[in-house]
Design an enzyme around this catalytic site. Sequence first.
Site, mmCIF file in Angstrom:
data_model
loop_
_atom_site.group_PDB
_atom_site.id
_atom_site.type_symbol
_atom_site.label_atom_id
_atom_site.label_comp_id
_atom_site.label_asym_id
_atom_site.label_seq_id
_atom_site.Cartn_x
_atom_site.Cartn_y
_atom_site.Cartn_z
ATOM 1 N NE ARG A 58 -42.282 18.607 46.518
ATOM 2 C CZ ARG A 58 -42.550 19.307 45.405
ATOM 3 N NH1 ARG A 58 -41.705 19.319 44.404
ATOM 4 N NH2 ARG A 58 -43.661 19.998 45.295
ATOM 5 C CE1 TYR A 111 -29.563 -2.309 55.936
ATOM 6 C CE2 TYR A 111 -31.018 -1.377 54.268
ATOM 7 C CZ TYR A 111 -30.686 -1.588 55.600
ATOM 8 O OH TYR A 111 -31.482 -1.067 56.575
ATOM 9 C CG ASP A 184 -24.979 1.523 49.944
ATOM 10 O OD1 ASP A 184 -24.340 2.185 50.790
ATOM 11 O OD2 ASP A 184 -26.105 1.041 50.173
ATOM 12 C CE LYS A 209 -28.537 2.060 58.649
ATOM 13 N NZ LYS A 209 -28.375 1.261 57.440
HETATM 14 C C1 LIG Z 1 -29.114 1.249 56.273
HETATM 15 C C2 LIG Z 1 -28.600 1.026 54.912
HETATM 16 C C3 LIG Z 1 -29.351 1.414 53.786
HETATM 17 C C4 LIG Z 1 -30.730 2.011 53.905
HETATM 18 O O1 LIG Z 1 -30.717 3.230 54.549
HETATM 19 P P1 LIG Z 1 -31.967 3.854 55.352
HETATM 20 O O2 LIG Z 1 -31.467 5.190 55.772
HETATM 21 O O3 LIG Z 1 -32.254 2.907 56.482
HETATM 22 O O4 LIG Z 1 -33.118 3.914 54.377
HETATM 23 C C5 LIG Z 1 -28.802 1.230 52.530
HETATM 24 N N1 LIG Z 1 -27.587 0.672 52.383
HETATM 25 C C6 LIG Z 1 -26.843 0.268 53.432
HETATM 26 C C7 LIG Z 1 -25.510 -0.347 53.178
HETATM 27 C C8 LIG Z 1 -27.322 0.431 54.733
HETATM 28 O O5 LIG Z 1 -26.570 0.026 55.771
#
Ligand SMILES: *Cc1c(COP(=O)(O)O)cnc(C)c1O
Length: 253
Positions: A58, A111, A184, A209
């Site tokens: 962790r 998102y 992000d 992603k």
């Molecule tokens: C998918 C996504 C998230 C969230 O990510 P997870 O791995 O599904 O929790 C946050 N920001 C963006 C821009 C995303 O495409």
Amino acid sequence: MTKSKFDTLSIHAGYDPKDHRFASSVPIYQTAAFGLENTETADKIVTGKLAGRYDYSRDGNPTVRVFEDRIAALDGGVDAVAVGSGMAAISYTILNVAENGGRIIAPRNIYGSSLDEFRTFFPKFGIDFDFVDDINDFKTVKDLIGEDTKAIYVESVANPSTEIADLEKLAEIAHAACIPLIVDNTFPTPYLLRPFEHGADITVYSSTKGINGHGNVISGLVVDHGTFDWNNPKFPQFSELEFTLGDEDSHKQ
Ligand SMILES: *Cc1c(COP(=O)(O)O)cnc(C)c1O
């Protein structure tokens, strides 16, 4: 290694085969705990004084460490922390930057799960969001900054609208107010855009992603550019001393 180009870093950064019995691929250390040898070594490991040693996954794990170092190198950051999902990365970031509560400016066009948690989850912890329809409406963004504003949060390329944030201008506005710009950068990944080259202070990723690219693992990252001055009355949490169990003996009063 830091002078290497992107493609080289993407396969080598953060990994030295000689630390792993010369395995060519990064080994998966599937273990929760690590041996501590003896009490003296254990003390050094748990207080972070022994580089390359771990006590509990962790807190840190050699496989995850390679991932963190590699993404930090690709993104041009000083360090990164990997977590269980993109939403976890965003939540860690918001909860850390707005410890004790505060306000964060963000576009509405982000998102869906981020918008949901900004609207319904964080307000329960005293963290409220000022949403804007157009994050590149700089006057509105600037006017929203108040005493308790802790950050500007944007998506470099918004998912799914593909709206693009003007990072340089927003970084300038954030820094004039002594607050960080959090980006992000999931959609472009560091391959297409490195927000630190355009003034961002923290990047967050859903590595579920494009970074993963296979759609088979959920994970997330927070990367620090290492240039924001956290020595600011708004962010005492980053400079105050933190006492843990390991400090007990050395800090007896
Ligand atoms: C998918 C996504 C998230 C969230 O990510 P997870 O791995 O599904 O929790 C946050 N920001 C963006 C821009 C995303 O495409």
